[in-house]
Design a protein around this motif. Structure first.
Motif, PDB file in Angstrom:
ATOM      1  N   ILE A  10       0.848  -1.186   0.000  1.00 38.09           N
ATOM      2  CA  ILE A  10       0.000   0.000   0.000  1.00 38.09           C
ATOM      3  C   ILE A  10       0.880   1.232   0.000  1.00 38.09           C
ATOM      4  O   ILE A  10       1.835   1.314   0.769  1.00 38.09           O
ATOM      5  CB  ILE A  10      -0.917   0.003   1.229  1.00 38.09           C
ATOM      6  N   THR A  14      -0.688   9.895   3.743  1.00 39.16           N
ATOM      7  CA  THR A  14      -0.920  10.544   5.022  1.00 39.16           C
ATOM      8  C   THR A  14      -2.060  11.522   4.869  1.00 39.16           C
ATOM      9  O   THR A  14      -2.020  12.402   4.031  1.00 39.16           O
ATOM     10  CB  THR A  14       0.339  11.280   5.499  1.00 39.16           C
ATOM     11  N   THR A  36      -2.914  10.189  10.180  1.00 42.71           N
ATOM     12  CA  THR A  36      -2.857   8.731  10.174  1.00 42.71           C
ATOM     13  C   THR A  36      -2.281   8.280   8.841  1.00 42.71           C
ATOM     14  O   THR A  36      -2.011   9.077   7.960  1.00 42.71           O
ATOM     15  CB  THR A  36      -4.243   8.122  10.434  1.00 42.71           C
ATOM     16  N   THR A  37      -2.068   6.979   8.678  1.00 41.96           N
ATOM     17  CA  THR A  37      -1.446   6.441   7.480  1.00 41.96           C
ATOM     18  C   THR A  37      -2.063   5.083   7.152  1.00 41.96           C
ATOM     19  O   THR A  37      -2.638   4.422   8.019  1.00 41.96           O
ATOM     20  CB  THR A  37       0.071   6.287   7.669  1.00 41.96           C
ATOM     21  N   ASN A  38      -1.914   4.666   5.915  1.00 42.85           N
ATOM     22  CA  ASN A  38      -2.363   3.337   5.495  1.00 42.85           C
ATOM     23  C   ASN A  38      -1.183   2.390   5.312  1.00 42.85           C
ATOM     24  O   ASN A  38      -1.321   1.338   4.682  1.00 42.85           O
ATOM     25  CB  ASN A  38      -3.155   3.438   4.189  1.00 42.85           C
ATOM     26  N   ASN A  39      -0.017   2.735   5.847  1.00 39.58           N
ATOM     27  CA  ASN A  39       1.177   1.914   5.661  1.00 39.58           C
ATOM     28  C   ASN A  39       1.116   0.585   6.414  1.00 39.58           C
ATOM     29  O   ASN A  39       1.874  -0.327   6.096  1.00 39.58           O
ATOM     30  CB  ASN A  39       2.420   2.678   6.128  1.00 39.58           C
ATOM     31  N   TYR A  40       0.277   0.488   7.440  1.00 40.05           N
ATOM     32  CA  TYR A  40       0.198  -0.722   8.253  1.00 40.05           C
ATOM     33  C   TYR A  40      -1.157  -1.381   8.052  1.00 40.05           C
ATOM     34  O   TYR A  40      -2.148  -0.702   7.788  1.00 40.05           O
ATOM     35  CB  TYR A  40       0.392  -0.386   9.737  1.00 40.05           C
ATOM     36  N   PRO A  41      -1.237  -2.707   8.208  1.00 38.47           N
ATOM     37  CA  PRO A  41      -2.532  -3.377   8.072  1.00 38.47           C
ATOM     38  C   PRO A  41      -3.417  -3.127   9.277  1.00 38.47           C
ATOM     39  O   PRO A  41      -2.934  -2.844  10.380  1.00 38.47           O
ATOM     40  CB  PRO A  41      -2.150  -4.854   7.974  1.00 38.47           C
ATOM     41  N   LEU A  42      -4.706  -3.233   9.069  1.00 42.46           N
ATOM     42  CA  LEU A  42      -5.634  -3.181  10.194  1.00 42.46           C
ATOM     43  C   LEU A  42      -5.390  -4.363  11.126  1.00 42.46           C
ATOM     44  O   LEU A  42      -4.890  -5.413  10.698  1.00 42.46           O
ATOM     45  CB  LEU A  42      -7.075  -3.207   9.694  1.00 42.46           C
ATOM     46  N   ASN A 298      -3.008   3.862  12.189  1.00 41.92           N
ATOM     47  CA  ASN A 298      -3.279   3.583  10.781  1.00 41.92           C
ATOM     48  C   ASN A 298      -4.761   3.613  10.441  1.00 41.92           C
ATOM     49  O   ASN A 298      -5.623   3.386  11.290  1.00 41.92           O
ATOM     50  CB  ASN A 298      -2.669   2.232  10.382  1.00 41.92           C
ATOM     51  N   HIS A 299      -5.042   3.898   9.157  1.00 35.58           N
ATOM     52  CA  HIS A 299      -6.363   3.799   8.542  1.00 35.58           C
ATOM     53  C   HIS A 299      -7.430   4.676   9.193  1.00 35.58           C
ATOM     54  O   HIS A 299      -8.608   4.507   8.919  1.00 35.58           O
ATOM     55  CB  HIS A 299      -6.845   2.343   8.522  1.00 35.58           C
ATOM     56  N   ASP A 357     -11.050  -5.048   9.477  1.00 36.73           N
ATOM     57  CA  ASP A 357     -11.593  -3.834  10.072  1.00 36.73           C
ATOM     58  C   ASP A 357     -12.245  -4.169  11.409  1.00 36.73           C
ATOM     59  O   ASP A 357     -13.249  -4.891  11.453  1.00 36.73           O
ATOM     60  CB  ASP A 357     -12.631  -3.214   9.137  1.00 36.73           C
TER      61      ASP A 357
END
Length: 380
Positions: A10, A14, A36-42, A298-299, A357
């Protein structure tokens, strides 16, 4: 059991997130913007409110210990729950006259030589008058625990005048065993002089050579006035010891958020020796402020993850578990949730994968983990 791991690459995105989400039940949330960021999984949801969780896998069940009145114990056949409360480690206040005697923090439980050992913290926020105590029991389900009192004291109490207890903070204990010798080591520390390690005596309720312990410093932030590292955990895989820790502000966000990126995150370094020195993925020593970020906010769902542990998988799948604040639930200390992810390893460095999620996933939709704890591996 075949458990495929799907890796998603992904892009680093940011975006601003307003924490005051539209929920009538959360009208008391801090109205502040953070990133926040989407770099890490939920995370996969653990379906249990918990702060500083510790999970022990024993006899085909998961046992979870958390900070609370007399150290609550929960049991489940699945890391996603449902969890049944079994009781508490202590049947009354700790025998140690220090700090929060009725509500110990950050427990860690291991199994060795037919006994379960629960190491717990007594302290107060912002104080170095702290103790790590230990209680034991031969049977984890229902049998009373014996409180042996303090293993180490800092600030005040017996032995607090011995180095390095004169400069460190006796909280957040974890235990690791040398792969070759079987020697047990106690990792501990928070803020002040960082994270340290001392060898435990064979009986596991005191430090070896207590008057002059063979202590080593594992992680430190020398160039910053505030030194927000704590909650050390050590795991072993393929010839490396991994030193995990939480970095940043852990809690009390109702009083305001720190600058973005200054909240709790989970970091790691590694070494060929249980005693270090540890370096991060860039080669920076953990003594010099190093530490690779493995998991962070994240997310727009996960905020300030930390208070972690690692379970070693019987099929090669390690599991990282931790507490986090679900932004759809709230930011109070008591609203922290249990989350977990499988770990993949890239060039020998852990990377969390998978995740669902937590606002929409139920426990019934997540499979049980084929894992066992390190204590089971060493002492079965």
């Amino acid at each position: 059991m075949h458990l495929p791991i799907l890796l998603s690459v992904i892009s680093a995105i940011t975006v601003p997130l307003v924490s005051a989400l539209p929920s009538p039940a959360q009208s008391d949330r801090p109205s502040q913007i953070y990133k926040t960021t989407n770099n890490y999984p939920l995370p996969n949801p653990g379906n249990l409110p918990v702060h500083d969780p510790n999970i022990l896998y024993h006899d085909s069940n998961y046992y979870l210990f958390k900070g609370g009145i007399h150290v609550p114990i929960y049991k489940s056949a699945n890391i996603t729950g449902p969890w049944t409360e079994l009781g508490t480690v202590l049947d009354s206040d700790s025998v140690i006259h220090q700090g929060n005697r009725s509500r110990p923090w950050a427990p860690t439980t291991i199994h060795k030589n037919g006994l379960f050992y629960c190491y717990y913290t007594l302290s107060a926020q912002g104080s170095r008058n702290s103790s790590i105590g230990v209680a034991t029991t031969p049977v984890i389900d229902g049998t009373p625990w014996t409180d042996h009192g303090a293993v180490i004291n800092t600030g005040t109490g017996p032995g607090s005048d011995v180095y390095p207890y004169t400069v460190t903070n006796a909280i957040d204990a974890s235990v690791v065993f040398d792969e070759d010798s079987g020697q047990a080591y106690l990792n501990y520390g928070s803020f002040w002089q960082g994270i340290w390690q001392v060898p435990l005596a064979d009986e596991m309720v005191s430090v070896e050579d207590a008057g002059k312990p063979d202590a080593v410093q594992l992680a430190f932030i020398p160039k910053e006035k505030r030194k927000p590292i704590e909650g050390a955990w050590m795991s072993y895989r393929s010839g490396f010891y991994y030193l995990w820790f939480s970095h940043g502000k852990c809690c009390h966000f109702q009083k305001g958020f720190p600058a973005p990126g200054k909240e709790y995150s989970i970091r790691v370094g590694r070494s060929k020796s249980v005693r270090g020195p540890f370096v991060d993925r860039k080669g920076t020593s953990l003594i010099d402020g190093g530490g690779t970020v493995v998991y962070g906010s994240n997310h727009g769902v996960v905020y300030a993850p930390g208070g972690l542990g690692v379970l070693n998988g019987s099929e090669g799948l390690d599991v990282l578990y931790y507490h986090y604040l679900n932004t759809s639930v709230g930011f109070k200390n008591g609203q922290a949730q249990l989350g977990w992810n499988y770990l993949d390893y890239e060039d020998g460095w852990p990377v969390p994968v998978g995740g669902q999620d937590p606002t929409t996933t139920s426990a019934a939709s997540t499979h049980a983990l084929p894992v066992r704890s390190y204590s089971t591996i060493f002492f079965g």
